[in-house]
Design a protein around this motif. Sequence first.
Motif, PDB file in Angstrom:
ATOM      1  N   LYS A 176     -12.917  -8.675  31.528  1.00 34.27           N
ATOM      2  CA  LYS A 176     -11.811  -7.739  31.257  1.00 34.27           C
ATOM      3  C   LYS A 176     -10.519  -8.207  31.924  1.00 34.27           C
ATOM      4  O   LYS A 176      -9.435  -8.072  31.344  1.00 34.27           O
ATOM      5  N   ASN A 177     -10.646  -8.755  33.132  1.00 32.72           N
ATOM      6  CA  ASN A 177      -9.452  -9.283  33.804  1.00 32.72           C
ATOM      7  C   ASN A 177      -8.863 -10.450  33.006  1.00 32.72           C
ATOM      8  O   ASN A 177      -7.648 -10.569  32.877  1.00 32.72           O
ATOM      9  N   ILE A 186      -9.083 -10.832  29.782  1.00 29.51           N
ATOM     10  CA  ILE A 186      -8.419 -10.254  28.597  1.00 29.51           C
ATOM     11  C   ILE A 186      -7.027  -9.750  28.973  1.00 29.51           C
ATOM     12  O   ILE A 186      -6.032 -10.084  28.315  1.00 29.51           O
ATOM     13  N   VAL A 187      -6.936  -8.957  30.052  1.00 29.42           N
ATOM     14  CA  VAL A 187      -5.663  -8.312  30.395  1.00 29.42           C
ATOM     15  C   VAL A 187      -4.637  -9.332  30.911  1.00 29.42           C
ATOM     16  O   VAL A 187      -3.492  -9.349  30.459  1.00 29.42           O
ATOM     17  N   PHE A 188      -5.049 -10.202  31.818  1.00 29.34           N
ATOM     18  CA  PHE A 188      -4.065 -11.077  32.459  1.00 29.34           C
ATOM     19  C   PHE A 188      -3.743 -12.346  31.652  1.00 29.34           C
ATOM     20  O   PHE A 188      -2.740 -12.989  31.895  1.00 29.34           O
ATOM     21  N   GLN A 194      -3.828 -12.315  28.142  1.00 28.31           N
ATOM     22  CA  GLN A 194      -3.759 -11.896  26.744  1.00 28.31           C
ATOM     23  C   GLN A 194      -2.715 -12.690  25.943  1.00 28.31           C
ATOM     24  O   GLN A 194      -2.833 -12.820  24.734  1.00 28.31           O
ATOM     25  N   ARG A 195      -1.705 -13.196  26.652  1.00 25.55           N
ATOM     26  CA  ARG A 195      -0.672 -13.965  25.944  1.00 25.55           C
ATOM     27  C   ARG A 195      -1.197 -15.306  25.454  1.00 25.55           C
ATOM     28  O   ARG A 195      -0.798 -15.798  24.395  1.00 25.55           O
TER      29      ARG A 195
END
Lengths: 357, 139
Positions: B27-28, B30-32, B34-35
């Motif tokens: 999940k980290n 994905i979030v950090f 994502q670009r």
Amino acid sequence: MELLYEEGEIMKTKLFQAKILIALTPCLLVLQGCNQEDLAAVESLKPTAETLALVGSSVSADIYGSCVRRERLDLEVQQATSPRSLETQFIPAVVLERCKTRESEAYTANQLNTTLVAYAASLLNLASDQTVDFSENINNLGVSVAAVYGAAGQSIEPGVIEGGTSILHSAMNMWSASFRRQSLSEVVICTADPVNSYISQLDSLVESSYVAALDRERDTILLYINNKYIGIYREFEADGDLDKYTRQRNDLEAELNRLMEALGERQRNARVYRQVLSTTANTHQALADTFRGDMTAESVSSLCRNDFDDGPIPIADENPDLSIKSELVMDGETSFQIHKILINHVQSVEKAIADKQ
Amino acid sequence: MSTLESLTVDDLLAIRDSYYETSKGLKNTIVFRQRELSQDRIDALWEEANAIEENIRKIENQIFEVIVVDIEQPRQEIMAAIQKVQANIETLKEMNRGVDKLVEILKPFTTLMTMVFSPGSALGIVNIAELLSEIEAVA
């Protein structure tokens, strides 16, 4: 003449009995006071029962609440980053499905906590002087007896009825104090192991279902806030509106603080609950050790064998054969130890609550 | 290979925590990142994270079942102790009710004595019979 002599003798005997009864009363009252002291000390367990009931119920309810909050935030992050993956799913329904197990865990934890509260409350009830008060009935008995004598025209030395009533009163209360004390010590000795094991399992349930869940809730809050921040930053990159960016960033920080503050409160609650559970287990064990004194393992085993199948505990005085039960008699030193244990316990519970605040 | 049912609570907790760290890492990412990641890659990572979390829920369910089984015996013993305490309190209450009963018995007896011994009392057979039946009823 002979009849008069006999009547005189009867009167002398009655007077003598009356004097003995009146003289004995204060001694019995003093003895009764000493015997009740150790029972009154057990009442200091009251804050434990209250704290367990209050904090325990909020902790168990939040086992489910924490799951709902976390899953919702998690799904919101998923929706923001991967809308396709949740296209055909309704978030509240997914949350309910994911927290199904937590719901039964919350219910069970609440039931287990309720049993522990009921146990502490029943010990209190047994120890409490409020359990049974013979005073009113025995006073009424005195009035009735006096009325019968008066109505029957019997002459009786003033004070005999009163003295007899006082002695009866003291004797009844002493007996009941002794009965309560013996019941209390036997229950505490025989439940020492189950209570320890029960509290340890309950603590383990709270730890695995709740404490870990709160840690994960914290991770999810940070992930959710970071993801939101990335969105805010992207907008700023696109439009260069610094005021809007600053305002959104401040709002996000306020949201983070609010979520973390609420989480911190729940974590403190969980800590207090676990501390009270732990101190209750220690206190119960220390009480059991003190009540047990130098009883051998065999005596304890005999005392507790089928202990809970045979109704009320028989009184040693009524059953001279019950030599094991007679070992439960407490002396002054034991009472003193019990006071010390309970004072420590109350201080630990109060400290846990104060630390939370 | 051990099944979930054969593991202890500590083993299960260790597996759960290790699964959790993996899911958290995904999940980290994905979030950090994502670009840098394609949407397909992000969707796939979510699928993987959700599958791991499903396993975590299964393990937690098993932990819960083990604890509930382990706690049942002491729970029954504590419930029995509560019942015993209640029985003892009832014994004390019975004693109290015993004294109360005695007072009730003595009350009509007092009235009877008053009737018998008071000067000029009209001692009626019916009254005595009534009082005696009252005493019997109470006793």
